[in-house]
Design a protein around this motif. Sequence first.
Motif, PDB file in Angstrom:
ATOM      1  N   GLU A  48       0.678  -1.329   0.085  1.00 29.49           N
ATOM      2  CA  GLU A  48       0.125  -0.104  -0.013  1.00 29.49           C
ATOM      3  C   GLU A  48       0.875   1.224  -0.027  1.00 29.49           C
ATOM      4  N   ARG A  49       1.786   1.036   0.726  1.00 28.79           N
ATOM      5  CA  ARG A  49       3.005   2.274   0.838  1.00 28.79           C
ATOM      6  C   ARG A  49       3.422   2.534  -0.509  1.00 28.79           C
ATOM      7  N   ARG A  53      -0.680   4.706  -1.893  1.00 31.73           N
ATOM      8  CA  ARG A  53      -2.119   4.727  -1.061  1.00 31.73           C
ATOM      9  C   ARG A  53      -2.111   4.885   0.441  1.00 31.73           C
TER      10      ARG A  53
END
Length: 264
Positions: A48-49, A53
């Motif tokens: 996600e990083r 996001r």
Amino acid sequence: MIWALFLGLAALALAPLGFALFRPARVIGRKEADLALYRAQLAELDRERAAGRLEEAAHRAAMLEVQRRLLSAPDMAVPGRAGRGAAVMAAFLFLIPAAGFGLYLWRGHPDIPAAPFRERQEAAARDDALLVQLRARLAQTPPNIEAARQGWILLGNAERGRGRLDAAAEAWNRALAARFDPTLAAELAQLQLERGENEPASALLMRALGEAPADPRLRYLAGLAEAQAGRNANARSTWRALLADTPADAPWRALLERQLQDLP
């Protein structure tokens, strides 16, 4: 048709359980299962990083929460699935949707609308009012009695659960002022690390380690505070000492090894 659709959805929802029941049995330890779950969560946070996001601060806070749960995981084994237990579970696989269907026919009310946003807002407002009342009552209670200390701990837990870290930190500080507890100090230190308050967290952890020097969570957080402050040599020394005292089958060992590898 609508009931057939509901039954089909129930069957789809329970299909993974059926697959797990009828495939060859395998003994899985609680530690192994916990570790696999936490590794997957950490990997997902990294993805996600990397995808943009998740901001760095949110990623760090989420990582700390996963690490907290890993360090707090119970140290017990879960036996593998036995044939008799699998048969019982297989029976429930069919009984649960049938019982749920019958119960819904008897007591269900499909025409009831969902709770509107306004009602949810009102419920949240009532919860906020209760917390305000609790805070006011605790402020009038002598701070040195155990009931007040427990009240501040509960208030801190509630405020943290609602994402109000400042209020949670204030409540836990009041509880620690009444009576110092290393476990609660670890909670507050982790919250401070999430907020980037490294020096207060380090001081709090030093005091807590003076009372509970062998606590693995306190030792891990002490190394994390050093790493976040840029004192990588101190962090490495702290974590290596913890790793030397960590059993080979401890659920947090892999996390600790990964943190050591990630140090510059």
